[in-house]
Enzyme design. Structure first.
Site, PDB file in Angstrom:
ATOM      1  N   LYS A  64       0.918  -1.354  -0.122  1.00  0.00           N
ATOM      2  CA  LYS A  64       0.160   0.056   0.088  1.00  0.00           C
ATOM      3  C   LYS A  64       0.939   1.262  -0.058  1.00  0.00           C
ATOM      4  O   LYS A  64       0.448   2.295  -0.709  1.00  0.00           O
ATOM      5  CB  LYS A  64      -0.954  -0.108   1.190  1.00  0.00           C
ATOM      6  N   GLN A 108      -4.731  -1.556   9.737  1.00  0.00           N
ATOM      7  CA  GLN A 108      -4.689  -2.659   9.140  1.00  0.00           C
ATOM      8  C   GLN A 108      -5.227  -4.021   9.923  1.00  0.00           C
ATOM      9  O   GLN A 108      -4.711  -3.983  11.212  1.00  0.00           O
ATOM     10  CB  GLN A 108      -3.032  -3.070   8.776  1.00  0.00           C
ATOM     11  N   ASP A 131     -11.292   2.757   4.233  1.00  0.00           N
ATOM     12  CA  ASP A 131     -11.625   1.305   4.122  1.00  0.00           C
ATOM     13  C   ASP A 131     -13.137   1.055   3.915  1.00  0.00           C
ATOM     14  O   ASP A 131     -13.629  -0.050   3.556  1.00  0.00           O
ATOM     15  CB  ASP A 131     -11.259   0.696   5.169  1.00  0.00           C
TER      16      ASP A 131
END
Length: 317
Positions: A64, A108, A131
């Protein structure tokens, strides 16, 4: 074509293969151009919180950050040991919520057992929840206007939606659209009802006027239900579950599953496969995603796009 040109450009995938690698590369090029066009007004920023030292999570975070750098997005990393407290994470998220340089916050997952995952993800400002997991963004996906009203969403352009949509489901729809698959009026069956993929992708398909059925562990004769589908999205986490006799001739298959199976003949001793038996099903499908190289690359591309959209909304551009 010269031998040199052939060596530089890999051959295109077969016509029935939906390549997430190819499509995500196109989207990332679009994102880079977008970042360049707004650079004088705002530089998108993504903060990534990593807890612990899980090899898979660390690899995802590296990918990422690398993708951010390639596209012109600033990334800010915050790494914590597994002994981090809930309060420490909540304090960091509050700090990032207030930081104008940060337009997206990614925690994460998974988090260690001592952390209440839902409380952490829900602490992120919905406007920075790239997200798409915050309850507010999930609720907007359910309640968003599709017909009439003062604001009518354009579900054929997901980058125009004024809130964050979960990355993997969004990526599934982009794969269909950019492969020329007509969604409207089609029978779509989603295998799996998770909050991360199954439920949001069913809502997105519904917004595109598909007729939706969700198959899950309590569905009777799941195979016969799946066989009625024009579009199948497999997101159940069971290796090679879907066989050719589950599919109608010419079905379009999006395989979200990523499972590790033993492969003693390989260097790593395992290989990654989807929820769909690709080798068996490929010839029966009009279009199908491989694993790996299908949905996976799209998840990161959508994360980047959500971050840029967040920056543009914050800067009013």
């Amino acid at each position: 074509m010269s031998a040199a040109a052939s060596a530089e450009s890999p051959p295109p995938p077969p016509a029935n293969i939906i390549s997430g690698k190819v499509i995500s590369a196109v989207i990332r090029a679009e994102i880079k151009t977008d970042c360049e066009s707004i650079a004088s007004k705002v530089v998108p920023g993504l903060a990534v919180i990593l807890v612990g030292a899980r090899p898979d999570s660390m690899a995802y975070v590296r990918m990422k950050k690398k993708a951010c750098a390639e596209c012109g997005i600033d990334s800010f990393g915050y790494d914590y040991p597994e002994t981090v407290t809930q309060q420490e994470l909540m304090d960091k998220i509050a700090e990032l919520n207030a930081d104008p340089k940060v337009h997206g916050i990614l925690v994460q997952l998974p988090l260690p057992d001592n952390i209440i995952e839902n409380e952490v993800t829900s602490a992120v400002d919905p406007a920075k929840d790239v997200d798409g997991l915050h309850p507010v963004n999930c609720a907007k996906l359910v309640t968003a206007q599709t017909h009439g009203g003062s604001v009518k969403m354009n579900w054929k352009d997901l980058s125009s939606i004024p809130f964050h949509i979960a990355c993997t489901p969004q990526g599934c729809i982009e794969l269909l659209d950019r492969s020329g698959v007509d969604i409207e009026g089609k029978r779509a069956v989603i295998i799996g009802r998770s909050n991360l993929v199954g439920m949001p992708v069913s809502l997105l398909l519904n917004h595109r006027n598909a007729t939706i059925t969700i198959v899950h562990s309590r569905t009777k004769d799941a195979q016969s239900v799946v066989k009625e589908a024009d579009i199948v999205v497999a997101a159940v986490g069971r290796a090679l579950m879907v066989k050719a006799d589950w599919l109608k001739e010419g079905a379009v298959v999006i395989d979200v599953g990523i499972n590790s199976v033993d492969a003693p003949d390989t260097k790593k001793g395992y290989r990654l496969v989807g929820d769909v038996d690709f080798k068996e099903c490929e010839g029966k499908c009009s279009k199908i995603t491989p694993v790996p190289g299908g949905v996976g690359p799209m998840t990161i591309a959508m994360l980047l796009r959500n971050t840029v959209n967040s920056a543009k909304r914050a800067a009013g551009v």
